[in-house]
Design a protein around this motif. Sequence first.
Motif, PDB file in Angstrom:
ATOM      1  N   ASN A  64      -3.671   2.607  13.052  1.00 53.53           N
ATOM      2  CA  ASN A  64      -2.744   1.966  14.131  1.00 53.53           C
ATOM      3  C   ASN A  64      -1.510   1.966  13.616  1.00 53.53           C
ATOM      4  N   HIS A  65      -1.130   3.342  13.347  1.00 50.52           N
ATOM      5  CA  HIS A  65       0.313   3.328  12.857  1.00 50.52           C
ATOM      6  C   HIS A  65       1.309   3.310  13.937  1.00 50.52           C
ATOM      7  N   THR A  66       2.134   2.414  13.806  1.00 46.76           N
ATOM      8  CA  THR A  66       2.985   2.226  14.874  1.00 46.76           C
ATOM      9  C   THR A  66       4.317   3.271  14.906  1.00 46.76           C
ATOM     10  N   GLN A  67       4.394   4.149  15.623  1.00 49.19           N
ATOM     11  CA  GLN A  67       4.991   5.458  15.799  1.00 49.19           C
ATOM     12  C   GLN A  67       6.381   5.350  16.141  1.00 49.19           C
TER      13      GLN A  67
END
Lengths: 216, 216
Positions: free
Chosen positions: B208-211
Amino acid sequence: MAKKKISESTIRRLSLYYRALSVLEKENHQTVSSKELAKREKLTPAQVRKDLSFFGSFGTRGLGYPVAELRNQVASILGINRLWKVALFGVGNIGSALVSYKEFARQGFRIVKLFDNDQRKIGSNHKGIIISDVRNMNKEIAEANVEIAVIAVPATVAQYIVDDVVDHGIKAILNFAPINLKVPDDVYLRNENMSMELEYLSFAMVNNHTQKRPKV
Amino acid sequence: MAKKKISESTIRRLSLYYRALSVLEKENHQTVSSKELAKREKLTPAQVRKDLSFFGSFGTRGLGYPVAELRNQVASILGINRLWKVALFGVGNIGSALVSYKEFARQGFRIVKLFDNDQRKIGSNHKGIIISDVRNMNKEIAEANVEIAVIAVPATVAQYIVDDVVDHGIKAILNFAPINLKVPDDVYLRNENMSMELEYLSFAMVNNHTQKRPKV
DNA sequence: GAATGTGAAGGTTTTCACAGCA
DNA sequence: TGCTGTGAAAACCTTCACATTC
């Protein structure tokens, strides 16, 4: 784990470590030092240690890192210790090359669906996969449990395809079309821009650009 | 001009500006603001202005940048306001896709030589270019004034080809093989690693990498 | 008023350097 | 002794904010 902010560069270097570790494993190395790993991917030992330390303590002081184990750890961090089903849009020059690109399969990315809008291609068997009509993506994406879309259609239609793909629930897109696509915030989009690297070379030659280690 | 240290990121963004400016020109815009240019490539206006300011003052306060003129300036900075002759090594899946890749030609990169080691391919005409025996590269590279080599051979032989290419005076190499090539300091090398972007997508989904804005 | 060009500030990433452990 | 893991320092890059110009 991996909940702070991991930089994009770190993630990209993990790909390099994974690749190097795969080679080391094939060469039957039991352990590897940050120094050796750095040398193989043209990085610095401190960088390697720092990157890995974001995710855990995988090494042994005085000894180095256990190759096979670290490779698994990195695979697990990258999420490639599993199979990802991929749909490819556009079976043209680039598209067909990607179907046969071994590296994808090797890292767990399996192209399971091909889509095109050319009636002459639709229905035909391309390297073992029947090419589907892009208008049927709705049904077929769901049926095949596709999670990643690769866009290899002409720039002029890429945005339309992407809009549809997003509507059908895909959250990850790799784009080869030379255009800046718009996607909602919750969709991951990456671009592969092959001219960019040639332009970099051109710039470097024209300007006698002193090259640092290329950024990964 | 451009003699300080220009960062790699800036150079890569110049490619984006060039692309956006080409579109703007086709759309008949006379001028463009840093704000609009930024929006089109998902950057910030300050970034655009700063990048351009390394190379000169191209804009008019209150008005913006002249589209056609800035496009020429950027082309000239990148060194793509001229023709670059390119030799392609390895006419396999990726290689043949690259021969037909329109973007290269559009930016002044012309593939003038194809090399392979497969006797069945050598001598045949691939999209208008006769495939040469890689063992003849010596003569043929010089004759054709090739300045850039694109490597699309299997990873196992890539280093041998590159060693030869370097011996024959090539100073710029774009590598598609998934391997870390060694070249002398005075040779520019860039790698195109297509799995890397897929791995990034995989990482992002799993974590769930916050881009942020993807780095260019 | 609108938008550039740019020092200075702020933030991020890399490198240093060393304590700590096998 | 050898090499990791990591705070602190240094380097680098981006953003801010505003004087400047049209």
